[in-house]
Write a protein that holds these residues in place. Structure first.
Motif: not given
Length: 319
Positions: A253-255, A262-264, A284-285, A301-302
């Motif tokens: 999980m990541h925002a 970075a979400v990447e 992915i939030y 959202s997380v």
């Protein structure tokens, strides 16, 4: 007060695990020294651990981190009704410190009520002068999960239901263990080291994965391997490049708005797992930033991430 220090002051059990000393009983809050003597690569050091309070209002909410770790330990958090599943928790801190509250203690009301036994790893940090500094966190993680599995039958744990939960740089450590569990990073010292260090599953929260530009978390790279390392070294510690068919099933999980990591990092790790046929679920939030754990999720959202993990664990028969 730091639970490790508090336990010392109160005289709680400090368990030194070795091949000829079995910890047949375990109590909530027990602190387990994972190496019978000084940890490998730390024999020449004399460090004094320091606990730093970073909260502006510590009387309301604590935000502690430990530095200069010389004695790696596990702190046990035991549920009233254990279901056999265990987690090794590796908090974040950019490989410059280990967070003690939001990615450690504060997980107990959630995990323990689900019947999960979990152990928070206070691991050594690469910037403190240890020999082979870049592998000392992995040494501690390998040894820690071996200890948990070795003592599983005594601690109400199923030996094939032991996972790892890592956040941020602790997510890098968790993913390192999940991809490098067979890598020999220290010499065997007892029969515990004959036990598999492979987690049965991994849960990663906003993890550092890559040590390469452009998605690297520069602080973690600098602390772990240095900024001036070769491309080969950066690739060796970029865990999206280390996934194999033996990497355990994974939840990530990541925002999207994470400005630190970075979400990447998570996306590329997901794609690597998918390419190897590893069961993987990723959330992915939209918002949440970095380092939210449980306390920082209100009105974001997380906030749904613990429910998502709970459902995933149920579907995988870990709950």
């Amino acid at each position: 007060m730091d639970k490790f220090i508090q336990n010392l002051l109160l005289g709680s059990t400090i368990l030194i695990c070795s091949s000829n000393l079995f910890a047949n009983t375990l109590s909530n809050g027990d602190v387990i020294k994972i190496w019978p003597n000084l940890a490998p690569g730390s024999e020449h050091l004399t460090l004094q651990e320091e606990v730093i309070e970073r909260s502006k209002e510590p009387e309301k909410i604590k935000d502690r981190a430990v530095t200069k770790v010389i004695t790696p330990t596990l702190t046990a958090y035991l549920p009233e009704n254990p279901n056999g599943t265990a987690l090794l928790v590796t908090p974040g801190g950019g490989y410059s410190r280990v967070v003690l509250d939001k990615e450690a203690d504060e997980l107990a009301p959630w995990l323990n009520t689900k019947g999960i036994t979990f152990f928070v790893l206070r691991y050594r940090l690469p910037g403190d002068g240890h020999t082979n500094k870049e592998v000392v966190p992995l040494q501690d993680a390998q040894r820690a999960i071996r200890i948990i599995r070795y003592h599983a039958k005594y601690w109400n744990i199923h030996p094939e239901k032991i996972g790892i939960l890592g956040f941020s740089a602790g997510g890098h450590l968790a993913a390192s263990l999940s991809t490098k569990f067979n890598e020999i990073v220290y010499e065997k010292i007892d029969t515990i080291d004959e036990i598999s260090a492979r987690p049965d599953f991994q849960i990663l929260g906003y993890p550092v994965i890559s040590m390469k530009d452009p998605f690297v978390h520069k602080g973690s790279r600098k602390n772990l391997i240095g900024d001036d390392t070769s491309v080969d070294t950066q690739e060796n510690f970029s865990l999206d490049l280390k996934v194999t068919s033996n990497t355990p099933e994974t939840f990530i999980m990541h925002a999207t708005d994470d400005k630190s990591v970075a979400v990447e990092n998570s996306i590329n790790y997901y794609l690597a797992l998918k390419s190897k046929g590893i069961p993987v679920e990723m959330h992915i939030y939209e918002d949440g930033g970095h380092g939210y754990s449980i306390r920082g999720t209100k009105n974001k959202s997380v906030a749904a991430w613990t429910d998502a993990v709970t459902n995933w664990l149920k579907n995988k028969n870990y709950l």
